[in-house]
Write a protein that holds these residues in place. Structure first.
Motif, PDB file in Angstrom:
ATOM      1  N   LEU A  55       0.826  -1.207   0.000  1.00  0.00           N
ATOM      2  CA  LEU A  55       0.000   0.000   0.000  1.00  0.00           C
ATOM      3  C   LEU A  55       0.859   1.255   0.000  1.00  0.00           C
ATOM      4  N   GLU A  56       1.988   1.191   0.676  1.00  0.00           N
ATOM      5  CA  GLU A  56       2.915   2.326   0.681  1.00  0.00           C
ATOM      6  C   GLU A  56       3.461   2.578  -0.724  1.00  0.00           C
ATOM      7  N   GLN A  57       3.774   1.500  -1.444  1.00  0.00           N
ATOM      8  CA  GLN A  57       4.273   1.626  -2.809  1.00  0.00           C
ATOM      9  C   GLN A  57       3.204   2.198  -3.740  1.00  0.00           C
ATOM     10  N   VAL A  58       1.967   1.769  -3.538  1.00  0.00           N
ATOM     11  CA  VAL A  58       0.865   2.272  -4.354  1.00  0.00           C
ATOM     12  C   VAL A  58       0.700   3.775  -4.143  1.00  0.00           C
ATOM     13  N   CYS A  59       0.737   4.190  -2.893  1.00  0.00           N
ATOM     14  CA  CYS A  59       0.595   5.618  -2.579  1.00  0.00           C
ATOM     15  C   CYS A  59       1.757   6.422  -3.153  1.00  0.00           C
ATOM     16  N   ALA A  60       2.968   5.885  -3.032  1.00  0.00           N
ATOM     17  CA  ALA A  60       4.144   6.586  -3.550  1.00  0.00           C
ATOM     18  C   ALA A  60       4.094   6.691  -5.065  1.00  0.00           C
ATOM     19  N   ARG A  61       3.672   5.608  -5.721  1.00  0.00           N
ATOM     20  CA  ARG A  61       3.596   5.594  -7.175  1.00  0.00           C
ATOM     21  C   ARG A  61       2.593   6.623  -7.681  1.00  0.00           C
ATOM     22  N   ARG A  62       1.513   6.791  -6.929  1.00  0.00           N
ATOM     23  CA  ARG A  62       0.469   7.741  -7.329  1.00  0.00           C
ATOM     24  C   ARG A  62       0.665   9.123  -6.702  1.00  0.00           C
ATOM     25  N   LYS A  63       1.787   9.271  -5.984  1.00  0.00           N
ATOM     26  CA  LYS A  63       2.162  10.544  -5.364  1.00  0.00           C
ATOM     27  C   LYS A  63       1.066  11.053  -4.421  1.00  0.00           C
ATOM     28  N   LEU A  64       0.571  10.132  -3.608  1.00  0.00           N
ATOM     29  CA  LEU A  64      -0.448  10.483  -2.619  1.00  0.00           C
ATOM     30  C   LEU A  64       0.233  10.721  -1.274  1.00  0.00           C
ATOM     31  N   LYS A  65      -0.072  11.847  -0.652  1.00  0.00           N
ATOM     32  CA  LYS A  65       0.533  12.171   0.633  1.00  0.00           C
ATOM     33  C   LYS A  65      -0.228  11.485   1.762  1.00  0.00           C
ATOM     34  N   VAL A  66       0.528  10.751   2.574  1.00  0.00           N
ATOM     35  CA  VAL A  66      -0.056  10.064   3.729  1.00  0.00           C
ATOM     36  C   VAL A  66       0.806  10.392   4.937  1.00  0.00           C
ATOM     37  N   SER A  67       0.212  11.005   5.955  1.00  0.00           N
ATOM     38  CA  SER A  67       0.995  11.437   7.127  1.00  0.00           C
ATOM     39  C   SER A  67       1.489  10.252   7.941  1.00  0.00           C
ATOM     40  N   ARG A  68       0.605   9.274   8.156  1.00  0.00           N
ATOM     41  CA  ARG A  68       0.987   8.072   8.903  1.00  0.00           C
ATOM     42  C   ARG A  68       0.771   6.869   7.987  1.00  0.00           C
ATOM     43  N   LYS A  69       1.870   6.201   7.662  1.00  0.00           N
ATOM     44  CA  LYS A  69       1.796   5.123   6.677  1.00  0.00           C
ATOM     45  C   LYS A  69       1.343   3.818   7.314  1.00  0.00           C
ATOM     46  N   THR A  70       0.126   3.854   7.855  1.00  0.00           N
ATOM     47  CA  THR A  70      -0.484   2.649   8.399  1.00  0.00           C
ATOM     48  C   THR A  70      -1.449   2.089   7.371  1.00  0.00           C
ATOM     49  N   ILE A  71      -1.781   0.821   7.521  1.00  0.00           N
ATOM     50  CA  ILE A  71      -2.714   0.193   6.587  1.00  0.00           C
ATOM     51  C   ILE A  71      -4.037   0.943   6.579  1.00  0.00           C
ATOM     52  N   ALA A  72      -4.519   1.283   7.762  1.00  0.00           N
ATOM     53  CA  ALA A  72      -5.816   1.946   7.878  1.00  0.00           C
ATOM     54  C   ALA A  72      -5.822   3.297   7.174  1.00  0.00           C
ATOM     55  N   GLU A  73      -4.793   4.121   7.418  1.00  0.00           N
ATOM     56  CA  GLU A  73      -4.779   5.458   6.830  1.00  0.00           C
ATOM     57  C   GLU A  73      -4.561   5.403   5.322  1.00  0.00           C
ATOM     58  N   MET A  74      -3.684   4.520   4.877  1.00  0.00           N
ATOM     59  CA  MET A  74      -3.447   4.402   3.438  1.00  0.00           C
ATOM     60  C   MET A  74      -4.694   3.885   2.735  1.00  0.00           C
ATOM     61  N   ASN A  75      -5.422   3.011   3.387  1.00  0.00           N
ATOM     62  CA  ASN A  75      -6.675   2.496   2.837  1.00  0.00           C
ATOM     63  C   ASN A  75      -7.686   3.634   2.665  1.00  0.00           C
ATOM     64  N   GLU A  76      -7.773   4.491   3.671  1.00  0.00           N
ATOM     65  CA  GLU A  76      -8.676   5.644   3.602  1.00  0.00           C
ATOM     66  C   GLU A  76      -8.287   6.583   2.456  1.00  0.00           C
ATOM     67  N   THR A  77      -6.990   6.834   2.341  1.00  0.00           N
ATOM     68  CA  THR A  77      -6.504   7.736   1.299  1.00  0.00           C
ATOM     69  C   THR A  77      -6.804   7.187  -0.094  1.00  0.00           C
ATOM     70  N   LEU A  78      -6.579   5.901  -0.284  1.00  0.00           N
ATOM     71  CA  LEU A  78      -6.824   5.287  -1.585  1.00  0.00           C
ATOM     72  C   LEU A  78      -8.306   5.334  -1.954  1.00  0.00           C
ATOM     73  N   LYS A  79      -9.170   5.203  -0.928  1.00  0.00           N
ATOM     74  CA  LYS A  79     -10.610   5.276  -1.193  1.00  0.00           C
ATOM     75  C   LYS A  79     -11.018   6.709  -1.556  1.00  0.00           C
ATOM     76  N   LYS A  80     -10.498   7.679  -0.805  1.00  0.00           N
ATOM     77  CA  LYS A  80     -10.845   9.074  -1.065  1.00  0.00           C
ATOM     78  C   LYS A  80     -10.386   9.533  -2.445  1.00  0.00           C
TER      79      LYS A  80
END
Length: 267
Positions: free
Chosen positions: A192-217
């Protein structure tokens, strides 16, 4: 992995530069007068200094070709046979012409003449178009380098994560359920961290829960996938933090299998 990708980038750029020098060396060997006139009168450069900087084609080509073939096979595999065809003499070739003259002929100083006056039918200068095509393959790779390396990076990442999941499966098989779940949770988090980095999504806390929320939003994943990752997060928490009870075999299996599905479907 980062070092490996960066090395590929450096190798392609170096081969491109060497290719330019080899092409100039080849042209200079065959058309020295034209090259001198072009550099002196058109480019306004010192031809003799330029000539000193050129490699000897016959000694410098083979190392270049070996590296070029390896990189084309890796980054442009559908063109590897074309690169070879431009170098090797065809086994079924009945006669040598300008059209089928290859670089191996050039390296052997092959010259075909005809008639009493020994008119040249095909000689070393006929290999220039063959090398130009080889060089353009490397130039083409250079033009699409970032996308090519992205594909390689994804393959390497996928292989690494698959290997980690295999370890989790072995731990589960030997009934080390909590450890197996912890490994699977780490794999899920890394992906999930790689997915966020690839899509240049900013995530303050790289937890599964927060990254999941970011990907949904950001509408990277749909609601069923979001819910699925949420359930995997709950199982991960059970393995990582809940000391009140041990995770069950079926729960760990769900975490491992669910993580495997996510790394293969969420990019």
């Amino acid at each position: 992995m980062k070092d490996h990708v960066e090395q590929i980038r450096k190798d392609v750029k170096r081969l491109h530069t060497q290719g330019v020098n080899l092409l100039n060396a080849m042209r200079d060997e065959q058309f020295p007068g034209e090259m001198e006139e072009h550099f002196t009168n058109v480019l306004k450069r010192n031809y003799q200094e330029f000539k000193k900087s050129l490699p000897v084609f016959k000694s410098a080509y083979q190392p270049w070709y070996s590296e070029a073939l390896a990189l084309v096979s890796l980054l442009l595999p559908l063109r590897a046979n074309d690169l070879i065809r431009l170098y090797e003499r065809p086994r079924n070739r009945k006669e040598i012409t300008k059209e089928n003259y290859v670089i191996e002929d050039y390296l052997n100083d092959t010259t075909i003449t005809t008639g009493f006056d020994k008119k040249v039918v095909a000689g070393p200068n006929a290999a220039i178009p063959a090398f130009e095509q080889q060089f353009h393959m490397i130039a083409g790779i250079l033009g699409t380098l970032d996308s090519s390396l992205l594909d390689i990076r994804r393959e390497i990442q996928a292989d690494l994560l698959d290997a980690e999941l295999d370890k989790a499966g072995q731990l589960a098989k030997n009934k080390f359920y909590r450890a197996a779940g912890a490994v699977a949770a780490t794999v899920l988090e890394k992906h999930l961290e790689q997915v966020c980095a690839r899509r240049k999504l900013k995530v303050s806390r790289k937890t599964i829960a927060e990254m999941n929320e970011t990907l949904k939003k950001q509408e990277v994943i749909d609601f069923p996938t979001y819910r699925h990752i949420g359930l995997l997060h709950e199982l991960a928490q059970l393995c990582l933090q809940n000391k009140k009870r041990e995770p069950e075999q079926a729960e760990v299996a769900d975490l491992i299998n669910g993580t495997d599905k996510v790394i293969k479907t969420v990019f």
